[in-house]
Design a protein around this motif. Structure first.
Motif, PDB file in Angstrom:
ATOM      1  N   UNK A 283      46.963  36.353  33.798  1.00 11.35           N
ATOM      2  CA  UNK A 283      44.943  37.480  32.816  1.00 11.35           C
ATOM      3  C   UNK A 283      45.402  37.506  31.540  1.00 11.35           C
ATOM      4  N   UNK A 284      45.002  37.850  30.705  1.00  7.68           N
ATOM      5  CA  UNK A 284      44.986  37.825  28.870  1.00  7.68           C
ATOM      6  C   UNK A 284      45.085  39.452  28.781  1.00  7.68           C
ATOM      7  N   UNK A 285      44.289  39.790  29.934  1.00  8.96           N
ATOM      8  CA  UNK A 285      43.989  41.495  29.525  1.00  8.96           C
ATOM      9  C   UNK A 285      44.619  42.576  30.537  1.00  8.96           C
ATOM     10  N   UNK A 286      43.528  43.229  29.535  1.00 11.10           N
ATOM     11  CA  UNK A 286      44.662  45.141  31.491  1.00 11.10           C
ATOM     12  C   UNK A 286      44.178  44.629  32.657  1.00 11.10           C
ATOM     13  N   UNK A 287      44.514  45.688  33.996  1.00  8.15           N
ATOM     14  CA  UNK A 287      43.595  45.953  34.886  1.00  8.15           C
ATOM     15  C   UNK A 287      43.146  46.835  34.312  1.00  8.15           C
ATOM     16  N   UNK A 288      41.529  47.310  35.005  1.00 12.27           N
ATOM     17  CA  UNK A 288      40.786  49.292  34.477  1.00 12.27           C
ATOM     18  C   UNK A 288      41.134  50.068  35.856  1.00 12.27           C
ATOM     19  N   UNK A 338      49.824  40.147  41.459  1.00 10.69           N
ATOM     20  CA  UNK A 338      48.436  41.614  41.926  1.00 10.69           C
ATOM     21  C   UNK A 338      47.490  41.011  41.378  1.00 10.69           C
ATOM     22  N   UNK A 339      46.517  40.412  41.719  1.00  9.92           N
ATOM     23  CA  UNK A 339      45.127  39.365  42.128  1.00  9.92           C
ATOM     24  C   UNK A 339      44.894  40.458  41.571  1.00  9.92           C
ATOM     25  N   UNK A 340      43.010  39.987  40.691  1.00  9.03           N
ATOM     26  CA  UNK A 340      42.061  40.479  40.602  1.00  9.03           C
ATOM     27  C   UNK A 340      41.590  40.603  42.220  1.00  9.03           C
ATOM     28  N   UNK A 341      40.394  41.154  42.893  1.00  6.03           N
ATOM     29  CA  UNK A 341      40.665  41.144  43.960  1.00  6.03           C
ATOM     30  C   UNK A 341      39.389  40.012  44.454  1.00  6.03           C
ATOM     31  N   UNK A 342      39.262  38.854  43.262  1.00  4.62           N
ATOM     32  CA  UNK A 342      38.125  37.758  43.663  1.00  4.62           C
ATOM     33  C   UNK A 342      39.745  36.213  43.744  1.00  4.62           C
ATOM     34  N   UNK A 343      41.205  36.937  43.486  1.00  2.60           N
ATOM     35  CA  UNK A 343      41.364  36.098  43.918  1.00  2.60           C
ATOM     36  C   UNK A 343      41.549  35.340  42.422  1.00  2.60           C
ATOM     37  N   UNK A 344      41.436  35.007  41.289  1.00  3.08           N
ATOM     38  CA  UNK A 344      40.637  33.976  40.553  1.00  3.08           C
ATOM     39  C   UNK A 344      41.913  34.275  38.910  1.00  3.08           C
ATOM     40  N   UNK A 345      42.582  35.709  39.064  1.00  5.94           N
ATOM     41  CA  UNK A 345      43.912  35.438  37.940  1.00  5.94           C
ATOM     42  C   UNK A 345      44.966  36.602  38.668  1.00  5.94           C
ATOM     43  N   UNK A 361      54.247  45.472  36.673  1.00 11.76           N
ATOM     44  CA  UNK A 361      54.342  44.826  35.000  1.00 11.76           C
ATOM     45  C   UNK A 361      52.970  44.061  35.106  1.00 11.76           C
ATOM     46  N   UNK A 362      51.850  44.191  33.569  1.00 10.49           N
ATOM     47  CA  UNK A 362      51.049  43.767  33.222  1.00 10.49           C
ATOM     48  C   UNK A 362      51.645  42.049  33.111  1.00 10.49           C
ATOM     49  N   UNK A 363      50.285  41.343  33.472  1.00  8.97           N
ATOM     50  CA  UNK A 363      50.265  40.010  33.414  1.00  8.97           C
ATOM     51  C   UNK A 363      49.916  39.623  32.242  1.00  8.97           C
ATOM     52  N   UNK A 364      49.033  40.535  30.881  1.00 10.84           N
ATOM     53  CA  UNK A 364      48.884  39.686  29.678  1.00 10.84           C
ATOM     54  C   UNK A 364      50.069  40.171  28.905  1.00 10.84           C
ATOM     55  N   UNK A 365      51.435  41.062  29.436  1.00 12.08           N
ATOM     56  CA  UNK A 365      52.689  40.926  28.713  1.00 12.08           C
ATOM     57  C   UNK A 365      53.007  40.198  29.009  1.00 12.08           C
ATOM     58  N   UNK A 366      53.280  38.809  30.313  1.00  7.27           N
ATOM     59  CA  UNK A 366      54.588  38.109  30.307  1.00  7.27           C
ATOM     60  C   UNK A 366      53.803  36.364  29.928  1.00  7.27           C
ATOM     61  N   UNK A 367      51.907  36.447  29.836  1.00  2.81           N
ATOM     62  CA  UNK A 367      51.329  35.351  29.568  1.00  2.81           C
ATOM     63  C   UNK A 367      51.478  34.350  28.544  1.00  2.81           C
TER      64      UNK A 367
END
Length: 383
Positions: A283-288, A338-345, A361-367
């Motif tokens: 993901x290129x966004x932060x989790x909410x 760690x996925x979004x609940x829908x498993x898409x990202x 660690x947030x995925x957008x910090x790795x992308x």
């Protein structure tokens, strides 16, 4: 006795003239008109009185008063329930914050305890203004080697209450997290030709020949490191892919959870397993905060697990690079996606946990780092 003929006849009353008759008739009509006006005035007053009584009778009606009483009672009960709920929520929040503070100082080392308390402040896990002020004052005035530090009472398992992770075989085949789990495996790190690995972590493919795992899954003190990525298919058959060392990117967070810094390792894996198993999108966004999450992971053994529908598997606090979650993980699961609940990202890379929460660690910090090394080989497909 005979009447006296000489007596005068009885007097005859005078006949009223026409004018006198008219005047008496006028007087009678006037009295009649006056009586009619008085009757009408009385009728009007009676009507007004009844109208006012009718207007007030609705307010005085027992049914109306009962409805108003029930409404006021409902409003009062609702207000009381809301107030009690807010107080209970505040109490639970304070208890959770106090529990986090106690967990953070269970290090046996005052300096590490102070670092962990600093992490709590940076990540926003403490919201009580008075506690924040006292912690900041304590950390500012603390001398090295001083301060509270409770003894370590046990391993940080990353399982909170009842373990809600299930075997991947028990997840319905069509579930998107199960499909995405094909790209999740184990990262085994050895010291030279040793048979037993020094480190076992979860990891996942982010390109045909790239994988991500936890930063501290590559022990820095190994003299001759050797690593492999192990994938298990639907028939429980394992396939091992050698991993190229040193890592393309290695950011370690030591001690764990002491700062809000990213911790991950980006590795090149030979054989391009992502071409057949697929790879995951970062993901290129932060989790909410409050966002439902899911996890696919390995623990110490060969069994793969998933947390897919747990109510408390959510993001509870989000920092600049890391976030806190409530998903059950367990020993050996560091590096799990760690996925979004829908498993898409993929929203994060699990690092570790205490008895109360997990850190990722947030995925957008790795992308962005992944894009620098993505090969884009034909045949690789994203899941």
């Amino acid at each position: 006795m005979q009447d006296d003929p000489r007596a005068e006849p009885d007097a005859v009353p005078p006949v009223p003239s026409e004018r006198e008759k008219w005047e008496k008739e006028i007087e009678f009509k006037n009295r009649e008109l006056l009586n009619l006006e008085r009757t009408q005035e009385l009728a009007r007053k009676e009507f007004d009185l009844k109208e006012r009584e009718q207007a007030h009778s609705g307010w005085r009606s027992p049914v109306f008063l009962a409805i108003v009483g029930a409404f006021l009672a409902a409003v009062g009960n609702g207000y009381i329930a809301k107030t009690n709920g807010q107080l209970q929520l505040q109490l639970e929040k304070e208890k959770a914050e106090q529990g986090r503070i106690l967990e953070m100082i269970k290090t046996g080392n005052p300096d590490k305890a102070a670092e962990n308390l600093g992490f709590l402040l940076q990540s926003g896990l403490i919201s009580d203004a008075s506690i924040i002020a006292r912690l900041r004052t304590f950390l500012r005035e603390r001398k090295p080697g001083s301060g509270p530090a409770l003894p370590v009472t046990g391993a940080h398992t990353g399982i909170f209450g009842v373990d809600e992770a299930v075997r991947i075989e028990d997840v319905v085949p069509s579930h998107p997290v199960k499909l995405a789990s094909r790209a999740v495996g184990r990262v085994m790190v050895y010291d030279g030709e040793a048979v037993e690995p020094r480190s076992r972590c979860s990891g996942f493919l982010v390109a045909g020949d790239l994988l991500v795992t936890g930063g501290f899954c590559l022990p820095p003190d190994i003299q001759h490191p050797r690593a492999e990525f192990v994938l298990t298919d639907e028939t429980a058959q394992q396939k091992r892919y050698p991993v190229v060392l040193p890592a393309l990117v290695s950011k370690q967070l030591l001690p764990l959870m002491s700062k809000d810094d990213p911790s991950f390792a980006l590795l090149r894996v030979t054989g391009s397993p992502g071409a057949s198993r697929g790879y995951l999108r970062l993901a290129t966004r932060a989790p909410q905060v409050g966002e439902p999450l899911a996890v696919s992971l390995f623990r110490a053994g060969d069994q793969q697990y998933a947390v897919v529908d747990a109510a408390d598997c959510t993001a509870t606090s989000v920092g600049r690079h890391n976030f806190i979650h409530g998903c059950d993980t367990g020993a050996g699961s560091a590096g799990a996606p760690i996925f979004s609940r829908d498993g898409k990202e993929v929203l994060g890379v699990h690092l570790g946990g205490s008895k109360e929460f997990g850190v990722a660690t947030r995925a957008d910090a790795i992308a962005r780092e992944v894009e620098r090394f993505r090969s884009g080989r034909p045949g690789a497909r994203q899941r």
